[in-house]
Design a protein around this motif. Sequence first.
Motif, PDB file in Angstrom:
ATOM      1  N   LYS A 184       0.840  -1.209   0.000  1.00 18.75           N
ATOM      2  CA  LYS A 184       0.000   0.000   0.000  1.00 18.75           C
ATOM      3  C   LYS A 184       0.870   1.251   0.000  1.00 18.75           C
ATOM      4  O   LYS A 184       0.627   2.205  -0.745  1.00 18.75           O
ATOM      5  N   ASN A 185       1.899   1.230   0.839  1.00 18.10           N
ATOM      6  CA  ASN A 185       2.811   2.376   0.905  1.00 18.10           C
ATOM      7  C   ASN A 185       3.465   2.645  -0.431  1.00 18.10           C
ATOM      8  O   ASN A 185       3.594   3.781  -0.860  1.00 18.10           O
ATOM      9  N   THR A 186       3.892   1.539  -1.087  1.00 20.87           N
ATOM     10  CA  THR A 186       4.571   1.681  -2.360  1.00 20.87           C
ATOM     11  C   THR A 186       3.658   2.324  -3.389  1.00 20.87           C
ATOM     12  O   THR A 186       4.058   3.230  -4.119  1.00 20.87           O
ATOM     13  N   VAL A 187       2.401   1.866  -3.420  1.00 19.32           N
ATOM     14  CA  VAL A 187       1.477   2.394  -4.427  1.00 19.32           C
ATOM     15  C   VAL A 187       1.268   3.888  -4.233  1.00 19.32           C
ATOM     16  O   VAL A 187       1.359   4.676  -5.181  1.00 19.32           O
ATOM     17  N   TRP A 188       1.032   4.294  -2.978  1.00 16.66           N
ATOM     18  CA  TRP A 188       0.762   5.715  -2.756  1.00 16.66           C
ATOM     19  C   TRP A 188       2.008   6.568  -2.995  1.00 16.66           C
ATOM     20  O   TRP A 188       1.917   7.681  -3.505  1.00 16.66           O
ATOM     21  N   SER A 189       3.170   6.013  -2.634  1.00 19.02           N
ATOM     22  CA  SER A 189       4.394   6.782  -2.907  1.00 19.02           C
ATOM     23  C   SER A 189       4.585   6.955  -4.400  1.00 19.02           C
ATOM     24  O   SER A 189       4.985   8.020  -4.866  1.00 19.02           O
ATOM     25  N   ALA A 190       4.281   5.889  -5.139  1.00 21.62           N
ATOM     26  CA  ALA A 190       4.454   5.978  -6.587  1.00 21.62           C
ATOM     27  C   ALA A 190       3.534   7.051  -7.149  1.00 21.62           C
ATOM     28  O   ALA A 190       3.930   7.866  -7.987  1.00 21.62           O
ATOM     29  N   LEU A 191       2.306   7.076  -6.629  1.00 21.51           N
ATOM     30  CA  LEU A 191       1.362   8.100  -7.094  1.00 21.51           C
ATOM     31  C   LEU A 191       1.890   9.490  -6.785  1.00 21.51           C
ATOM     32  O   LEU A 191       1.854  10.403  -7.614  1.00 21.51           O
ATOM     33  N   TYR A 192       2.398   9.626  -5.564  1.00 20.09           N
ATOM     34  CA  TYR A 192       2.939  10.931  -5.183  1.00 20.09           C
ATOM     35  C   TYR A 192       4.066  11.319  -6.128  1.00 20.09           C
ATOM     36  O   TYR A 192       4.152  12.458  -6.572  1.00 20.09           O
ATOM     37  N   LEU A 193       4.927  10.353  -6.445  1.00 21.15           N
ATOM     38  CA  LEU A 193       6.063  10.681  -7.294  1.00 21.15           C
ATOM     39  C   LEU A 193       5.627  11.065  -8.701  1.00 21.15           C
ATOM     40  O   LEU A 193       6.252  11.915  -9.332  1.00 21.15           O
ATOM     41  N   VAL A 194       4.550  10.448  -9.180  1.00 17.90           N
ATOM     42  CA  VAL A 194       4.050  10.845 -10.500  1.00 17.90           C
ATOM     43  C   VAL A 194       3.615  12.307 -10.454  1.00 17.90           C
ATOM     44  O   VAL A 194       3.972  13.110 -11.322  1.00 17.90           O
ATOM     45  N   VAL A 195       2.852  12.638  -9.402  1.00 19.81           N
ATOM     46  CA  VAL A 195       2.417  14.026  -9.265  1.00 19.81           C
ATOM     47  C   VAL A 195       3.632  14.946  -9.119  1.00 19.81           C
ATOM     48  O   VAL A 195       3.702  16.025  -9.721  1.00 19.81           O
ATOM     49  N   PHE A 196       4.602  14.475  -8.356  1.00 23.72           N
ATOM     50  CA  PHE A 196       5.803  15.272  -8.142  1.00 23.72           C
ATOM     51  C   PHE A 196       6.515  15.539  -9.467  1.00 23.72           C
ATOM     52  O   PHE A 196       6.958  16.656  -9.745  1.00 23.72           O
ATOM     53  N   ALA A 197       6.591  14.492 -10.296  1.00 24.83           N
ATOM     54  CA  ALA A 197       7.271  14.646 -11.585  1.00 24.83           C
ATOM     55  C   ALA A 197       6.542  15.651 -12.465  1.00 24.83           C
ATOM     56  O   ALA A 197       7.161  16.429 -13.178  1.00 24.83           O
ATOM     57  N   LEU A 198       5.213  15.625 -12.392  1.00 23.42           N
ATOM     58  CA  LEU A 198       4.451  16.532 -13.253  1.00 23.42           C
ATOM     59  C   LEU A 198       4.401  17.950 -12.698  1.00 23.42           C
ATOM     60  O   LEU A 198       4.002  18.875 -13.396  1.00 23.42           O
ATOM     61  N   THR A 199       4.773  18.110 -11.416  1.00 20.71           N
ATOM     62  CA  THR A 199       4.724  19.466 -10.867  1.00 20.71           C
ATOM     63  C   THR A 199       6.129  19.999 -10.620  1.00 20.71           C
ATOM     64  O   THR A 199       6.644  20.771 -11.416  1.00 20.71           O
ATOM     65  N   VAL A 200       6.770  19.512  -9.542  1.00 18.75           N
ATOM     66  CA  VAL A 200       8.068  20.076  -9.188  1.00 18.75           C
ATOM     67  C   VAL A 200       9.116  19.857 -10.274  1.00 18.75           C
ATOM     68  O   VAL A 200       9.935  20.717 -10.553  1.00 18.75           O
ATOM     69  N   MET A 201       9.083  18.669 -10.895  1.00 24.40           N
ATOM     70  CA  MET A 201      10.122  18.361 -11.869  1.00 24.40           C
ATOM     71  C   MET A 201       9.815  18.943 -13.241  1.00 24.40           C
ATOM     72  O   MET A 201      10.560  18.704 -14.189  1.00 24.40           O
ATOM     73  N   SER A 202       8.689  19.625 -13.394  1.00 27.11           N
ATOM     74  CA  SER A 202       8.439  20.217 -14.708  1.00 27.11           C
ATOM     75  C   SER A 202       7.666  21.528 -14.589  1.00 27.11           C
ATOM     76  O   SER A 202       8.259  22.598 -14.551  1.00 27.11           O
ATOM     77  N   THR A 203       6.351  21.448 -14.484  1.00 34.35           N
ATOM     78  CA  THR A 203       5.540  22.645 -14.720  1.00 34.35           C
ATOM     79  C   THR A 203       5.653  23.734 -13.649  1.00 34.35           C
ATOM     80  O   THR A 203       5.666  24.907 -13.983  1.00 34.35           O
TER      81      THR A 203
END
Lengths: 408, 197, 484
Positions: A184-203
């Motif tokens: 469960k932790n892994t799934v939510w972290s992965a989701l967070y990282l996707v959001v992170f990539a689309l926000t902090v790491m780009s836009t």
Amino acid sequence: MAIREHFEIPKRFNTWSFALMGLGLISIVLLYITHGSSKDPHESARFWASLLQNSVYFLLVVNAAMFFICATTLAWGGWQMSFRRVSEAVSAAVPVMGVIGVVILLAIVFSDNHTIYHWADTEHVQHDEILNHKKGFLNKGFFTAWTLLTVVLWSVLGWKMRNLSRQSDGKQMSVEEGKKYMWKNTVWSALYLVVFALTVMSTIPWLWLMSIDAHWYSTMYSWYTFASTFVAGVALITLFVVYLKNNGYLEYTNEEHLHDLGKFMFAFSIFWTYLWFSQYMLIWYANIPEETKYFEPRVQGPYKGIFFLNIIINFIAPLLILMKRDSKRNYTTITFMAVLIIFGHWLDFFQMVHPAVSTDHVPMMLYDLGIALGFVGLIMFLTAKALTKAPLVPKNHPFFKESVIHHT
Amino acid sequence: MAEQKFVVGNFYDEAVLFPAVKKVRKAGYKIHDVFTPFPIHGLDKAMGLRDTSLHTAGFIYGITGTTTAVTFITWALTTDWPLNFGGKPFFSLPAWIPITFELTVLFAAVGMVLTFCYLCQLAPFVKKDHFNPRSTDDTFVMAFECTEKTNEAEAIAFLQSLGAQDVKVEVRETRWWLGRYDKDTRPFGEQKELEAV
Amino acid sequence: MALLRYESQVRAPLVDGTKDYHQVTEDICGPVEASPSRLWWIGFIISVGLLIFGIISVTMEVTYGVGQWNLNKTVGWGWDITNFVWWVGIGHAGTLISAILLLFRQGWRTGVNRAAEAMTIFAVMCAGQFPIWHMGRVWDAFFVLPYPNTRGPLWVNFNSPLLWDVFAISTYFTVSLLFWYSGLLPDLATLRDRAKLKWRKMFYGVASFGWTGSTKHWQRHEALSLVLAGLSTPLVLSVHTIVSFDFATSVVPGWHTTIFPPYFVAGAIFSGFAMVQTLLVVTRKVLKLEEYITIEHIDVMNKVIVLTGSIVGIAYLTELFIAWYGANGYEWYAFKENRVNINSPLGWSYYIMMGCNVLSPQIFWFRKMRRSITVTFFMSILVNIGMWFERFVIIVTSVYRDYLPSAWSTYYRPTIWEVGFFMGTFGLFFTCYFLFSKYFPVIAVAEIKHILKRSGESYKEKMDTLEQEDPEQFGQEHSHDHGA
């Protein structure tokens, strides 16, 4: 010794955090009186630029704590478990810092003063061929929507991660339960990282920071900003760990963990430098006027001193001081370095934001430092509050024992 | 050639080896070496070996590389034969960072590996003796030196009592490759070394 | 405490089955000591065949000049530089696994690092061929070295990214070789001490440098590995960074972009891991090493693939977005018309790149896919094709239609000798890999033994008491706080 699970905020700590917040408020008021209230748009923009720089910087820094949690969770790291609640508490400041950030950003975008965000001036944009071209991305509607969505997503996903961590507090898990829990932790972290990539790491850095120099562009910008805030985020976590340790908490965190945090600060300082150098050198080498324009006030103009200080503090100092094993295991050195790094990257943000607003001179930095300390006080207050709300150690986390016997 | 006698015992479990090392040293025997098939953390401390300063050597080699690169390129491109490349200044430090970095790493790595080989006396065609060929497989082989005073039977019995198997007295010529760590080893009990055990 | 072997049972074991130290030696050294199987011979002969084809192709090129290749006025860099970058990229995974993952303490690296490092070295050897033979007058290749010469002495241009490459690739090759070989010493000593045949004794005796396993040597060896890992970590980043500088320092639309350095590095790791998967999926089967390179290892590497694939994806989109955002007509044209426009002559290659590198790895979000050998093997090939096209897209589509539309008609297509050269490097790569897998242990024996009692299946099963112990009590018993 039993685990001291409940953190009580010492009086001195509270005094300090309120004092700093007070100092911040006074600085804001003073800066408003001296500059903010001015009729001259450049003068008042200097006030807003300062707020922008501080709020965005500290928001990204506290958010980096959640990135740290999610990245280590995805990598199935065990060593950080003994102080994981500290990282969580730091990240718990995101919603409040986010609201402050959003208010400041939107106030700037929707104000009549377009010195900071030229692109928000619809009339000017019509005559500016380049900004007109960028209209699809740089416009008030998208800025507002994306900023709000981003802050909400960071807050919600961060809350979810912290909540998951709290779930382990009940009783000890069996191996099977542990596996499910990790999944469960892994799934939510992965989701967070996707959001992170689309926000902090780009836009997000494009919108909030790069668009201050609205004509200028660099593909590296967002990754560079990420590196800057991540290393400062780790430094911030380290400071809280050291503080708690000095007050007799976190029994199972010791030099070994500190050593690893030190390694992170060392490694990501170098990583930051790598990105810094790549961006700078490529622009210097290709020498295209549209691009070099950005570095003109910074390298040759009034910001020259800050530009070089930035490299000394954020690269040379960590490189030389943190290279030695002993300095990473020494509480004093590591505290000093953490403070230096947080300040160094704050300075980096300073030279990212201000040259576009105050092109001909470096604004008096005392106000900005005061405001920064105000934000520090706020983060201290929010983090300490979050620390009291949960046991200090996630002792039933499947990897907690690994953290106890952690050896570097 | 001079000959040296060793008492050699084999261990099959680290958990037995560690206390044995401690006790052998406590009893006053001088451990010649412990040969292990893989690195065992803390064994060096338990044996009282001082830390290696290979890191420091690496740092010095690295700095040498950095200096070599910067001074040489500066000299070549600003003094010896200045050339205008794309309108850049003769002294174009940003463009030299990559080579400077590479030479730093190259010097550090090559220097350290050579130093490592020198210190451990490793090179092609070198033959050494480690008493039991199984020590590169699954056996931890401990050898300690015998002096004239050593009672061999007693030493063997002592080592057996610590859990060693096939304990034997072996005679070796003292040649350069035998390797001695007198300068490296501290006497037992001098520091808080044994916390690792 | 140093002896307390514990890791959470939630983690899957890294070594399956009931093993002791001796069994590990037997399992890994066994294949080295057996005579090669028929499959090995077939593979080896095919590789040597490819290598010969490559040698012929290069001979043609050297004899008749670079004109044997279809490079033209605008496409001065075609297949060979694409191949160069591709191979260098593949050569990144080994050092990444052995150095960066060592620093990040990822225990699973022990199962795969040795083979990955070997692969790295062979890949770099292949990569090095391209710029060397591309020089045309290869007998003057030593001109790239800064030696005192009779031409002035006129020094090489230290400001040129191509010279940086010379330094970067040669340093990388040297350091990787040292790192790999210093790690091999103990394992070669194991083989030496097991050897029964005379030539084996000789060969491994010479190769193992007289390694004994002395504690002092191990102590230095550990220090050496750590520092070499620390040095290799920035080194591995620098190499592909410098390769990216070859492009990014220029003012060619499509090449000049500041994100190139980290984006190239991410891509390199991505393709390197794919190649590691391709090789190990086969190796573990043929050499019967499934208990050491477990499904768990494959699963983790697939996670790395989906991660790096997504990072590369973010970089592609960033690049595309900023090309538009930058409002530079030429830059945007290079992207819009030469790449994204599928009807343009080479537009298809952009979609192969996107499809193979960004979209297809996304299936690794699913655990079932990550743990399927067939899917893994298929995907690893797909990723490598995708990564080859990434370099092709960057190199060729950026230059084949330049500022002069009169130059546009020269559509670039490789000749047989360009293809042959590329095939030849495959021959070189696999010939080396086959020899390696026959004569050297493909798994780091000593390192596996080091983690065996912590991460081996049979040992983990015995950790029940520690696992179930109350965390607080566990902490009191085993914590080693030295006092703040």
